[in-house]
Design an enzyme around this catalytic site. Structure first.
Site, short mmCIF file in Angstrom:
data_model
loop_
_atom_site.label_atom_id
_atom_site.label_comp_id
_atom_site.label_asym_id
_atom_site.label_seq_id
_atom_site.Cartn_x
_atom_site.Cartn_y
_atom_site.Cartn_z
N SER A 526 2.11 7.00 4.22
CA SER A 526 2.27 5.63 3.74
C SER A 526 1.14 4.77 4.33
O SER A 526 -0.03 5.04 4.07
CB SER A 526 3.65 5.11 4.11
N HIS A 639 9.16 8.73 -1.94
CA HIS A 639 8.46 8.31 -0.73
C HIS A 639 9.14 8.84 0.55
O HIS A 639 8.52 8.88 1.60
CB HIS A 639 8.40 6.78 -0.69
#
Length: 665
Positions: A526, A639
């Protein structure tokens, strides 16, 4: 006998505890245990432990997800959430024995049950469409749901709203989370909220007349990234906003008398880098008081990790005498349990440089069940009594810990190039030997506004088991070191934060002779993936890199991420429409021609936070430039792959990371 090194698939053997809940009389507590079964599926079951017994007893069984156990005020039953019928629904289990009774059959499920203070109602949340009747809810069978999904997939998705997708939920529809009352005696349902808004239940008043919820029910809700506390009068359905409409507020709870409300939040002074504060609202005087004005740490658990599953209480929780509040705070790489008086006097109740991930308060004895993780132990529960004495209650993962060598991280502190104090850890390799030289891997956390800390981290231990020194720090932008520190990366991505990471590498190379400076690796996910991309475009000191769920191009991120339309503005101070050149200047893709470090790109195909096109752009550009690059796509993952993704894909991810570093380091 020597213990073995930790392995890639060892997380399959972990038992992860969460959500401790004292019974009303304090004689026992319930909790959730999450494991991965032989089918490589997550399952969670409920356990109960009497305070005078050494071992807990399992309450629920099977390959289902059971969670959110809540004792009734009369201590005769427990309501909980389970997907055993197909969708998450509410079930009631008598404490004196017998089978659990299903309470809800809502088409889209029912979640997060709590009891009213008198035990007459169970309050919960359900996803409803406009016009749905709570008295006529029928859960679909597996075949019916499959047919409905097939029909939905044949139709085009008509998008009319700005925030139309979510990384955790996928594409959003017209269903909204509504607050429902279940009358335990009459066995019927009462819908308290409706309309085109999401309502997040917070608490019910002691007299049962008022419900608190958080959310945004203004006409411009989709354009306002704010959340307020509201009071709903159950009889009249009248809604009153209690907070100022200028920030993010949540976790509201009535005091035992019902005269005050404690809540968390902030006025977004530093947008999403603002420290969470603790407030009191007096229902008689209508005054709001901030108790945390002088504190320079956030309330809540902000430690990053890959082993926590399930939610737990972080606070605020009222004391029985109504003069104190309890909560978890994140500071200097640890989370502690705190107490504060209504006069603002702060006290540490539990601080052993560890990760307190949740707690439950016994009002009768002024004691606590606390859930704790350490770098060498995934989780356990402890009793913290009124005299500050601590007693271990569980011994989770005993067999695993007896077999496997777990390294203890060493704290480091150093000065960055511009004089900032930076804090972190190094983990020595498994079977470390004096005089030997070892390669190093720099790990970079996401967020950016979280922190590495004193918790169990499987990936870190695995890399150490593979023979690497693991370095992980909290660069500026991380929580736990004050408001100035956490805000310092905003408007400066690739600046001071990059210098902190490079200074960390310089420091450990100068300090530890066993690190081979010619064999350095870097990885992160990320924001950590962005920073990995940035690093390989600005230095060639690393011999291998793995970028995960990363950002490579802030220009396209603006329009494809579920948060892109506001994140650029919040973090950089401008977005695509303000200054596209400035966004390009801080995009790693711009510097692709500088990359000489072999780069492995890992990305999930269902990632809506950092969409896979970010990895695609980087891969195609580097491959077109004939760079040493590979691209691994994870189907059906989002994610959260590294933390709660499908176990098989988590194993694949770790194998690819280990193989890449083994090849080049």
């Amino acid at each position: 006998m020597a213990k073995r090194a930790i392995q890639v698939d060892d997380f399959l053997n972990f038992e992860v505890y969460s959500d401790p809940q004292f019974s009303p009389d304090g004689s026992k507590y319930a909790y959730v245990s999450t494991t991965i079964n032989e089918n490589k599926d997550y399952e969670s079951n409920l356990f109960i432990q009497n305070m005078d017994e050494a071992d807990a007893r399992q309450w629920t069984f099977g390959h289902n997800k059971n969670s959110s156990p809540r004792f009734s005020p009369d201590n005769k039953s427990v309501v909980f959430q389970s997907n055993r019928s197909g969708m998450p629904q509410l079930w009631l289990l008598p404490l004196d024995g017998g089978e659990a009774k299903q309470l809800t059959t809502f088409k889209n499920g029912a979640v997060d049950p709590v009891w009213s203070k008198d035990g007459k109602f169970i309050i919960f949340t359900a996803l409803l469409e406009e016009g749905d009747d709570v008295l006529d809810q029928k859960e679909l069978s597996k075949e019916e749901r499959q047919k409905e999904n097939e029909e939905t997939n044949k139709k085009p998705l008509v998008v009319k709203k700005l925030n139309y997708k979510s990384d955790s939920l996928g594409f959003l529809d017209d269903k909204k989370s509504q607050i429902i009352l279940y009358d335990v005696e009459k066995e019927n349902f009462i819908q308290l909220t409706n309309g085109d808004y999401h309502y997040a239940y917070q608490d019910i008043s002691p007299n049962g007349t008022t419900v608190l919820f958080s959310g945004n029910i203004s006409e411009n809700a989709e354009y306002e990234l704010k959340s307020d506390i509201y009071a709903l009068d159950i009889a009249s359905r009248e809604i009153t906003r209690l907070t100022d409409g200028k920030g993010s507020y949540y976790s509201a709870v009535f005091s035992p008398s019902g005269n005050k409300i404690a809540y968390l939040g902030h006025k977004q002074e530093y947008l999403n880098a603002t420290l969470t504060k603790l407030y009191i609202y007096d229902l008689e005087t209508k005054e709001h008081t901030c108790l945390s004005t002088e504190w320079d740490f956030p309330i809540g658990d902000l430690i990053a990790g890959d082993t926590r599953l399930g939610s737990s209480e972080n606070g605020p929780v009222w004391s029985n005498d109504e003069n104190r509040l309890f909560f978890i705070g994140s500071i200097y790489g640890a989370t502690n349990l705190y107490e504060v008086s209504l006069q603002g006097e702060l006290k540490e109740l539990y601080n052993v440089d560890s990760h307190v991930f949740g707690f439950s308060y016994n009002r009768l004895k002024d004691s606590f069940i606390i859930g704790v993780s350490t770098p060498t132990n995934p989780c356990n529960f402890y009793l913290l009594d009124a005299n500050s004495q601590v007693k271990q209650l569980t011994d989770a993962n005993r067999k695993f810990l007896n077999e496997v060598e777990i390294g203890t991280p060493e704290r480091i502190s150093f000065k960055a190039k511009d004089g900032w104090d930076v804090h972190g850890w190094i983990l020595r390799p498994y079977d470390y030997k004096e005089g030997a030289k070892y390669p190093l891997i720099l790990e970079i956390h996401g967020g950016p506004h979280v922190m590495y800390g004193q918790t169990f981290f499987h990936e870190m231990q695995l890399l150490a088991a593979k023979g690497y020194v693991v370095l992980y720090i909290n660069p500026r932008g991380s929580h736990g070191y004050g408001q100035t520190y956490v805000n310092a990366c905003r408007g400066d991505y690739g600046g001071g934060d990059y210098q902190d990471l490079m200074s960390a590498v310089d420091y450990v190379l100068e300090t530890y002779e066993f690190i081979d400076k010619e064999r350095l690796g870097v990885t992160g996910g990320s924001y950590g993936g962005f920073m990995t991309n940035w690093i390989v475009g600005h230095t060639n000191r690393f011999k291998a890199a793995v970028t995960q769920r990363s950002i490579s191009n802030w220009l396209s991120f603006y329009g494809v991420s579920d948060i892109g339309y506001f994140f650029n503005k919040w973090q950089h101070g401008f977005d695509l429409l303000d200054d596209p050149k400035a966004l390009w200047d801080i995009s790693p893709l711009k510097y692709a021609s500088n990359v000489d470090t072999p780069l492995l790109i890992l990305h999930s195909e269902q990632d809506y936070r950092c969409p896979i096109e970010q990895g695609e752009q980087l891969y195609v550009t580097l491959k077109h430039l004939k760079k040493d690059v590979e691209f691994v796509r994870f189907p059906g993952a989002n994610h959260e792959l590294s933390r709660s993704g499908k176990p098989e894909l988590r194993i694949e991810r770790l194998n690819h990371i280990c193989s890449w570093f083994e090849k080049y380091l």
